[in-house]
Design a protein around this motif. Structure first.
Motif, PDB file in Angstrom:
ATOM      1  N   THR A 170       0.735  -1.041   0.047  1.00 23.10           N
ATOM      2  CA  THR A 170       0.052   0.005   0.206  1.00 23.10           C
ATOM      3  C   THR A 170       0.864   1.196  -0.005  1.00 23.10           C
ATOM      4  OG1 THR A 170      -0.020   0.296   2.376  1.00 23.10           O
ATOM      5  CG2 THR A 170      -1.621  -1.389   1.244  1.00 23.10           C
ATOM      6  N   GLN A 171       0.160   2.224   0.008  1.00 22.00           N
ATOM      7  CA  GLN A 171       1.008   3.660  -0.155  1.00 22.00           C
ATOM      8  C   GLN A 171       1.681   3.815   1.287  1.00 22.00           C
ATOM      9  OE1 GLN A 171      -0.887   7.068  -1.954  1.00 22.00           O
ATOM     10  NE2 GLN A 171      -1.156   6.150  -3.675  1.00 22.00           N
ATOM     11  N   LYS A 172       0.948   3.234   2.275  1.00 19.86           N
ATOM     12  CA  LYS A 172       1.770   3.503   3.553  1.00 19.86           C
ATOM     13  C   LYS A 172       2.769   2.421   3.875  1.00 19.86           C
ATOM     14  CE  LYS A 172      -2.156   5.830   5.697  1.00 19.86           C
ATOM     15  NZ  LYS A 172      -3.203   5.892   6.675  1.00 19.86           N
ATOM     16  N   SER A 230      10.922   5.426   4.776  1.00 21.97           N
ATOM     17  CA  SER A 230       9.831   5.730   5.135  1.00 21.97           C
ATOM     18  C   SER A 230       8.842   5.845   3.951  1.00 21.97           C
ATOM     19  CB  SER A 230       9.733   7.451   5.325  1.00 21.97           C
ATOM     20  OG  SER A 230       9.623   8.207   4.135  1.00 21.97           O
ATOM     21  N   ASN A 231       7.702   6.169   3.988  1.00 21.71           N
ATOM     22  CA  ASN A 231       6.683   6.074   2.944  1.00 21.71           C
ATOM     23  C   ASN A 231       6.404   7.418   2.340  1.00 21.71           C
ATOM     24  OD1 ASN A 231       5.165   7.048   5.156  1.00 21.71           O
ATOM     25  ND2 ASN A 231       3.309   6.755   4.251  1.00 21.71           N
ATOM     26  N   HIS A 232       7.213   8.587   2.391  1.00 22.42           N
ATOM     27  CA  HIS A 232       7.148   9.657   1.994  1.00 22.42           C
ATOM     28  C   HIS A 232       8.142   9.916   0.793  1.00 22.42           C
ATOM     29  CE1 HIS A 232       4.846  11.054   5.420  1.00 22.42           C
ATOM     30  NE2 HIS A 232       5.985  10.678   6.080  1.00 22.42           N
TER      31      HIS A 232
END
Length: 404
Positions: A10-12, A393-395
């Motif tokens: 997922t995007q997270k 991270s997911n950023h």
């Protein structure tokens, strides 16, 4: 014990199976087993590992909530983040050239927000566990600069002296050219005697600047950062790109996007991350909602040499965006809004005659939404440069060039 196959991230950064169940630190292609009563975010046991699974570089990874993706190979994370950017644009019906992602190396994060708590035996400095208020000490953190990591023991001593066992201090520490810039939140209410004690402690610990509950106690040396040809000392807690490498990647992308533009407007200019480098070749009008940041930008520009004219304007661009006629005779625009994007301001740019836009964003979703506004107004999205300065991270950061 049940098993399932992970089909996507997922995007997270959570592994998801075909039924939509979410698994912490699971990767696509893995088979995992799990306890059925673990809840919506299941911590799995990997039965068949992915070829993209790697050993974490930090010994704190299993317990610390500061990093998300150390269990995945660098290439798989790069592909995942690039795909997030592509999917964001695709959701708005936009295709473009997405350049290879630029990733900051380990041990380059120059600012960190540590949690600090007094204990019976001293103090603990670290990050919270994921989804918990439990604190994990991180003396060997592989995310922050060596300078920040070497300061952890000193911050423990500071916490013993000024912290409370009833609460938790938030210590935002920044590695600046002048030394450690420390901002304390959730601290005791200040009285005059404590101000004197804190100022003395800043001298003992050799802090460049110490801020306590929004009040600057002492500035012993300017906590400056190099922006192009100027040194700028942003206000306490002001926005700063997470790594110097990430900042240089974004700055280079902005300069490439604007090319030979000679009169530029920099929107959401902050303390001058893009303004100062652009001033080497162009006149720049910097617009920002926080007046203190513009004051430090202006001071840095005035002390530097070899820069063209820079003017500043304090203005809330959400309530009062620049209007089309205010872009008259401007060759280019830089816009770097917060995560919410800048929908109203983008509409005004779209209605102007400005020929070039360099857009910087920390949110692929709002970037794509605002990109759609420009594309509908006749701009072409020439390219997008993803930048991963929030490693593990997911950023993802984005820089992009729009042209008429």
């Amino acid at each position: 014990m049940p098993t399932t196959d992970i089909v996507k991230l997922t995007q997270k950064g959570l592994g998801a199976d075909a039924d939509g169940r979410l698994f912490l630190r699971a990767l696509p292609g893995e088979t995992v087993e799990f306890d059925q009563d673990d809840g919506p975010l299941v911590a799995p046991r990997v039965v068949t590992p992915s070829t993209d699974r790697v050993a974490a570089v930090c010994r704190h990874f299993k317990t610390c909530g500061g990093c998300l993706m150390q269990h995945a190979s660098e290439q798989s994370v790069a592909d995942w983040k690039t795909e997030i950017v592509r999917l964001g644009l695709a959701s708005q019906g936009i295709e473009t050239n997405i350049l290879p992602i630029l990733t900051s190396p380990p041990q380059t994060r120059r600012r960190a927000k540590f949690a600090a708590r007094r204990t019976k035996k001293g103090a603990m400095i670290g990050f919270h566990m994921r989804g918990s208020d439990g604190l994990v000490a991180v003396p060997d953190c592989q995310l922050v600069t060596p300078s920040l990591r070497s300061m952890i023991q000193m911050l423990e001593e500071f916490t013993v002296e000024f912290g409370s066992r009833k609460g938790e201090l938030a210590l935002t520490v920044t590695d600046s050219l002048g030394g450690l810039d420390v901002m304390v939140e959730n601290g005791k209410e200040l009285v005059d005697a404590m101000r004197v004690t804190l100022a003395a402690a800043a001298g003992r610990y050799d802090f460049a600047r110490l801020t306590w509950n929004d009040e600057t106690i002492v500035t012993r040396r300017a906590p400056a950062h190099q922006f192009g040809k100027a040194q700028v000392a942003p206000p306490p807690g002001a926005f700063l790109q997470a790594t110097k490498e990430g900042e240089l990647a974004l700055t280079s992308a902005v300069q490439n996007a604007l090319g030979d533009a000679s009169i530029v407007v920099d929107l959401f200019a902050g303390a001058g991350t893009f303004t100062i480098p652009m001033a080497e070749t162009a006149q720049v009008h910097a617009v920002e909602g926080v007046a203190d940041m513009l004051e430090t930008l202006d001071a840095g520009w005035r002390m530097a040499t070899g820069l063209k004219r820079v003017t500043t304007e304090a203005r809330d661009l959400f309530r009062r965006p620049l209007l089309p006629d205010e872009f008259h005779k401007k060759d280019g625009v830089v816009i770097d809004p917060p995560r919410a994007g800048a929908e109203a301001q983008t509409h005004e740019i779209a209605n102007s005659a400005v020929p070039l836009v360099a857009s910087v964003s920390c949110n692929p979703v709002t970037f794509a939404r605002d990109a759609r506004i420009l594309v509908d107004a006749g701009f072409a999205l020439d390219w997008v440069q993803p930048v991963d300065q929030f490693r593990w991270s997911n950023h993802t950061e984005i820089a992009a060039r729009f042209s008429r």
